[in-house]
Design an enzyme around this catalytic site. Structure first.
Site: not given
Length: 173
Positions: A61, A98
């Site tokens: 994006r 993460e």
């Protein structure tokens, strides 16, 4: 032209791509020509006097905004992609997520020493991706002039990882 509140053109999608995640969907901003133009103009205006040589944008994006900003600033555009997507010799940077790691690549000849670089992506979350791109630029002896995002998820404190750079975000959530 009246200023548009870009936040009104970003759709929240709960539990995507997994439960507990609130996804910020920019496709609703992209389909609105005035909102999309305003986002591009605002990103470019923040850096129009910074003598940018290259806009470097992140797969996928970030490409949408990065290419348009590069054209507006009359600079070159450099894509940074996920591993194995670029067709020529690359430099790679692995960074922490993460849950695990990921890698990004750039063509090894994309940035010349001393190039002044603006990094663009659609969203700042934890800052890991943008930091990895900045590290790639530095490794190639480019100078990161700034890092810009359409959306910043403030609670995730990604800006802290980017404290060595000017950071711009258009929408703070």
């Amino acid at each position: 032209m009246a200023k548009i509140d870009l936040k009104d053109h970003i759709r929240d999608i709960p539990d995507f791509p997994k439960p507990g995640i609130l996804f910020k969907d920019i496709t609703t901003l992209l389909k609105h020509p005035k909102a999309f133009k305003q986002a591009i103009d605002c990103l470019a205006d923040k850096f129009k006097n910074k003598k940018i040589d290259l806009v470097v944008a992140v797969d996928a994006r970030g490409f949408i905004f990065g290419g348009a900003v590069a054209q507006k600033l009359k600079t070159g555009f450099v894509p940074v992609r996920k591993r194995g997507k670029l067709p020529w010799k690359t430099k790679s940077m692995t960074y922490e997520l993460e849950y695990g790691t990921d890698s990004l690549e750039i063509h090894q000849d994309a940035i010349e020493p001393g190039n002044r670089v603006l990094i663009i992506d659609d969203l700042l979350a934890t800052g890991g991706t943008a930091k990895a791109v900045a590290d790639l630029v530095k490794e190639m002896q480019g100078k990161v002039v700034g890092i810009a995002f359409v959306i910043e998820l403030v609670a995730l404190k990604g800006r802290e990882k980017l404290k060595d750079y000017p950071v711009v975000s258009l929408v703070k959530c």
